[in-house]
Scaffold this active site. Structure first.
Site, PDB file in Angstrom:
ATOM      1  CE1 TYR A 139      -3.670   2.564   0.880  1.00 54.66           C
ATOM      2  CE2 TYR A 139      -2.126   3.329   2.561  1.00 54.66           C
ATOM      3  CZ  TYR A 139      -3.286   3.510   1.815  1.00 54.66           C
ATOM      4  OH  TYR A 139      -4.048   4.637   2.001  1.00 54.66           O
ATOM      5  CE  LYS A 143      -3.548   5.542  -1.300  1.00 55.75           C
ATOM      6  NZ  LYS A 143      -4.591   6.188  -2.143  1.00 55.75           N
TER       7      LYS A 143
END
Length: 246
Positions: A139, A143
């Site tokens: 994750y 990002k």
């Protein structure tokens, strides 16, 4: 009034941004993953919002989502809000925003949802599984990548304002009940950036947290990394980022 598309707007921060913008009199286009999920936005639609549907993990559906949005008309702003913390993080958090950026009729403003966790990401694209979930990229990586995408668009598209926003760790379905930040503030910055005439909001290429500019991971503004990212996304999607402006 400005027309704003918000991905992932049936719950959480996307829904909060949609409601806020509707209440301020703006035209809002909400997005749901499926027809069934769209029922969660019935009240928004009843208040005048338009709607589009598509699974952001599926390239064909993202293409169709872009066609649906273009049929409504040119968006003044797009808030790339939708995201996942597990599963196909690259597909949803990076590929879908890239493909929508490339395929939508040119909007005036683009806001990409980032996270403070992007600072723990690695600017290493080796073996990226853009369409699946091999567990290689996290994750945090996703990002970092989408924040670099923002910077690449800001650098290359004169006349389009692009920003990335860290909404904080808030107790949404994704953030979980232990999240410590104020949910009431989670949507404010992206909604403000979508419509504000404040000179700060009109200065492209920034990374924001609660309406304050912060310094992101150094790879975000690395043009070599940006180029590599754009090349890989173009190869995966079959769609290059059009040249607009610079």
């Amino acid at each position: 009034m400005p027309r704003i598309l918000i991905t992932g707007s049936t719950d959480g921060l996307g829904r909060a941004a949609a409601l806020s913008l509707l209440e301020d009199g703006h035209e809002v286009v909400v997005h749901a993953r499926t027809e069934g999920r769209l029922t969660a936005a019935d009240d928004l639609i009843g208040s005048g919002a338009r709607s589009v549907i598509g699974n952001l993990a599926n390239l064909d559906e993202v293409h169709d989502l872009a066609r649906q949005a273009n049929a409504i008309g040119v968006m003044d702003a797009v808030i790339h809000n939708a995201g996942v913390i597990n599963g196909p993080v690259l597909a949803v958090n990076v590929v879908a925003p890239y493909l929508l950026t490339a395929a939508l009729d040119r909007p005036g403003r683009l806001i990409y949802l980032s996270s403070s966790m992007h600072r723990g990401g690695s600017p290493d694209l080796t073996g990226a599984d853009w369409g699946g979930d091999d567990g290689r990229h996290s994750y945090s990586d996703s990002k970092l990548f989408v924040t670099a995408l923002m910077a690449a668009v800001a650098e290359r598209w004169e006349g389009t304002i692009a920003h990335a926003v860290d909404p904080g760790w808030v107790p949404t379905r994704m953030g979980g009940p232990s999240a410590s930040d104020d949910l009431r503030l989670g949507h404010v910055t992206q909604a403000w950036l979508a419509v504000s005439d404040d000179p700060e909001a009109l200065t492209t290429g920034r990374y924001w947290h609660h309406q304050r500019v912060e310094t992101p991971h150094p790879a975000v503004y690395d043009t070599g990394f940006q180029e590599q990212l754009l090349e890989e996304l173009a190869e995966h999607t079959g769609v290059g980022l059009p040249t607009r402006g610079r």
